[in-house]
Design a protein around this motif. Structure first.
Motif, short mmCIF file in Angstrom:
data_model
loop_
_atom_site.label_atom_id
_atom_site.label_comp_id
_atom_site.label_asym_id
_atom_site.label_seq_id
_atom_site.Cartn_x
_atom_site.Cartn_y
_atom_site.Cartn_z
N ARG A 5 -14.74 21.96 -4.44
CA ARG A 5 -14.02 23.04 -5.12
C ARG A 5 -12.66 23.30 -4.48
O ARG A 5 -11.75 23.77 -5.15
CB ARG A 5 -14.84 24.33 -5.11
CG ARG A 5 -16.14 24.25 -5.91
CD ARG A 5 -15.87 23.98 -7.38
NE ARG A 5 -17.08 24.00 -8.18
CZ ARG A 5 -17.86 22.95 -8.42
NH1 ARG A 5 -17.53 21.78 -7.89
NH2 ARG A 5 -18.94 23.05 -9.14
N GLN A 6 -12.53 23.01 -3.18
CA GLN A 6 -11.25 23.18 -2.49
C GLN A 6 -11.01 22.00 -1.56
O GLN A 6 -11.88 21.61 -0.78
CB GLN A 6 -11.19 24.49 -1.69
CG GLN A 6 -9.86 24.69 -0.97
CD GLN A 6 -9.67 26.07 -0.41
OE1 GLN A 6 -10.45 26.98 -0.70
NE2 GLN A 6 -8.65 26.26 0.41
N LEU A 7 -9.80 21.44 -1.64
CA LEU A 7 -9.41 20.29 -0.83
C LEU A 7 -8.05 20.55 -0.21
O LEU A 7 -7.07 20.79 -0.92
CB LEU A 7 -9.37 19.02 -1.69
CG LEU A 7 -8.90 17.73 -1.00
CD1 LEU A 7 -9.81 17.36 0.16
CD2 LEU A 7 -8.81 16.59 -2.02
N TYR A 58 -16.03 22.31 0.28
CA TYR A 58 -14.73 22.55 0.93
C TYR A 58 -14.49 21.43 1.93
O TYR A 58 -15.35 21.11 2.75
CB TYR A 58 -14.73 23.90 1.65
CG TYR A 58 -13.48 24.14 2.48
CD1 TYR A 58 -12.39 24.82 1.96
CD2 TYR A 58 -13.39 23.66 3.79
CE1 TYR A 58 -11.24 25.03 2.71
CE2 TYR A 58 -12.25 23.86 4.56
CZ TYR A 58 -11.18 24.55 4.01
OH TYR A 58 -10.04 24.74 4.76
N LEU A 59 -13.28 20.85 1.88
CA LEU A 59 -12.93 19.77 2.79
C LEU A 59 -11.47 19.87 3.19
O LEU A 59 -10.59 20.05 2.35
CB LEU A 59 -13.20 18.40 2.15
CG LEU A 59 -12.81 17.16 2.97
CD1 LEU A 59 -13.60 17.11 4.28
CD2 LEU A 59 -13.03 15.90 2.16
N GLU A 60 -11.22 19.76 4.50
CA GLU A 60 -9.86 19.68 5.02
C GLU A 60 -9.77 18.46 5.92
O GLU A 60 -10.61 18.27 6.80
CB GLU A 60 -9.51 20.94 5.81
CG GLU A 60 -8.14 20.88 6.48
CD GLU A 60 -7.83 22.11 7.31
OE1 GLU A 60 -6.99 21.99 8.23
OE2 GLU A 60 -8.43 23.16 7.06
N LEU A 104 -6.22 22.85 -4.66
CA LEU A 104 -5.69 21.69 -3.94
C LEU A 104 -4.46 22.11 -3.15
O LEU A 104 -3.48 22.60 -3.71
CB LEU A 104 -5.31 20.57 -4.91
CG LEU A 104 -4.65 19.33 -4.31
CD1 LEU A 104 -5.54 18.67 -3.26
CD2 LEU A 104 -4.26 18.34 -5.40
N ASP A 105 -4.53 21.95 -1.83
CA ASP A 105 -3.40 22.22 -0.93
C ASP A 105 -2.99 20.91 -0.30
O ASP A 105 -3.75 20.30 0.45
CB ASP A 105 -3.80 23.24 0.14
CG ASP A 105 -2.60 23.74 0.93
OD1 ASP A 105 -1.72 22.93 1.27
OD2 ASP A 105 -2.53 24.95 1.19
N LEU A 106 -1.77 20.46 -0.61
CA LEU A 106 -1.33 19.13 -0.25
C LEU A 106 -0.05 19.19 0.56
O LEU A 106 0.95 19.78 0.12
CB LEU A 106 -1.11 18.33 -1.53
CG LEU A 106 -0.78 16.84 -1.45
CD1 LEU A 106 -1.86 16.09 -0.70
CD2 LEU A 106 -0.61 16.28 -2.85
#
Length: 449
Positions: free
Chosen positions: A91-93, A63-65, A130-132
């Motif tokens: 798995r989540q960015l 997980y990375l933000e 993916l949240d962009l």
């Protein structure tokens, strides 16, 4: 250590990290091959140049933000590709891309947007979510290179916010056929697609019906698909007219926290609510907060918003707006008041008389939780008497005060117990649940569980 988080403001002006420290945190948390970190949040404004040149591989991070912030010569949508190349287990960015000079966005070179970092597009990532968020010039065609790298993607949330978007880019973004081609080509496992796009378009002519029809594919393919297009007139001098938060709203709009309306004409209130309803299913709103401003003309629209949110049970308001005659004495709001179970009143510790307390009891009979500011502890005593003696379902009361005054023994646990027993038949077996205490010398708490 498996989790590391730095949370600074979303406003770059409030960041306090030096560039050398920002570089160090990126290298330590993301580029360290020996790191045991699985979850990392780097919420500070930085262009992360070390990601583009690093040859290290991180096989632990899932997980990375982070925020990419810089000139558009240094950051773009393609800044994601080195992240996907370096972090092979993601798995989540969640990524925010902001430009340092949004006023100069209109001079961005289109060819650079389409070709930058194209050589890295062979990267393949196991990313699922993916949240962009994109605050710079953005060509939807650049997503081809990103989505090609994430064939396992299941959830894609994209937000585009730009006051000076180039007209050709905007035309591509609001054409649903482009999104259809993009997602059907690169997201065979798609389960959720959320998007929000906001632009300042001036006098540009838009055909809202044509825009909606271009997204018909999603309407046919997905039962829960919802699409709305609204055009609001925003005038600078009224930018703070009304700002309120909508919480516990559908996933599509969970990042929309502030809605700004213009003008001060009472007759326009219905139009404001209609505009908002086209964006959000107001029946799903359970918590409503009206932020405080000095513009009292917003009191025209507040009752209409509350009436439209038919399932609101928790209300946050400033004391002056709450006790304005257009709100507290509005007979049309009585049914809405009856649904409210939690009330939060904010002020600079204003004086509230017993008359104010009696109005709350009369208008809001279903309250179980009350929080408010009062001038002194002395002022709170008659209010406590009114609330404890008048609200049968009251469970919790919190009153913050700025002056202790002359502390009265009337606020005691025994007094509360006796009053509740006489008026509402408090069971003796439940008396142990009653708690009365003052914390930090400025807040009185009463629990009646």
């Amino acid at each position: 250590m498996v989790s590391f988080h730095i949370l600074q403001s979303y406003d770059p002006g409030e960041d306090i990290l030096r560039r050398t420290h920002a570089d160090a945190f990126t290298k330590m948390a993301v580029l360290n091959e020996l790191s045991s970190l699985n979850l990392v949040t780097l919420r500070f404004h930085h262009d992360h140049p070390e990601l583009a040149t690093s040859m290290n591989i991180n096989t632990k991070l899932t997980y990375l933000e982070l925020i990419f912030y810089g000139t558009e010569e240094k950051i773009s949508i393609y800044s994601l590709i080195p992240v996907l190349r370096v972090c092979t287990a993601l798995r989540q960015l969640n990524v925010i891309i902001k430009g340092t000079k949004p006023e100069d966005n209109h001079i961005t070179n289109t060819s650079n947007l389409l070709s930058m970092n194209e050589h890295e597009s062979s990267t393949i990532s196991p990313l699922k979510i993916l949240d962009l968020q994109i605050w710079i010039q953005f060509d939807i065609r650049s997503l081809n290179s990103i989505l090609r790298c994430v064939p396992s993607l299941e959830e894609f949330c994209v937000t585009v916010l730009n006051d000076n978007m180039n007209a050709p880019f905007m035309d591509l973004l609001i054409n649903g056929h482009n999104w259809q081609r993009l997602l059907t080509s690169y997201m065979p496992n798609m389960k959720k697609f959320d998007f929000l796009m906001t632009f300042l378009i001036g006098d540009k002519s838009l055909d809202s019906t044509a825009i909606l029809h271009s997204f018909n594919y999603f309407q046919r393919q997905y039962d829960s698909w919802h699409m709305a297009v609204s055009r609001w007139q925003i005038l600078q001098e009224f930018a703070s007219y009304l700002s309120f938060e909508l919480l516990e709203i559908p996933q599509l709009f969970q990042n929309i926290y502030n809605s700004v309306f213009t003008h001060s004409n009472q007759n326009d209130s219905h139009e404001y609510v209609t505009n908002l309803s086209s964006l959000i299913d107001l029946s799903t709103v359970s918590t409503l907060e009206f932020k405080h401003t000095n513009n009292l003309t917003r009191s025209y629209v507040v009752p209409h918003v509350l009436l439209a949110c038919v399932n609101v049970t928790e209300l946050f308001m400033h004391t002056s707006l709450f006790f304005s005659s257009g709100f507290i004495d509005n007979s049309e709001l009585l049914l809405a008041f009856d649904r409210i179970t939690q009330l939060h009143l904010s002020s600079n510790h204003a004086y509230l008389s017993p008359k104010h307390g009696s109005k709350i009891v009369e208008r809001f009979p279903s309250l179980t939780h009350i929080e408010m500011n009062v001038y002194s502890l002395d002022c709170s005593i008659p209010l406590v008497e009114i609330f404890v003696g008048g609200l049968k379902m009251l469970k919790h009361l919190a009153m913050r005060f700025s002056h202790e005054g002359l502390i009265d023994d009337a606020i005691s646990r025994d007094h509360i117990i006796e009053k509740r027993r006489q008026l509402f038949g408090l069971n003796r077996n439940d008396e142990y649940k009653v708690i009365v205490k003052i914390e930090e010398h400025n807040t009185l708490y009463i629990w009646i569980l």
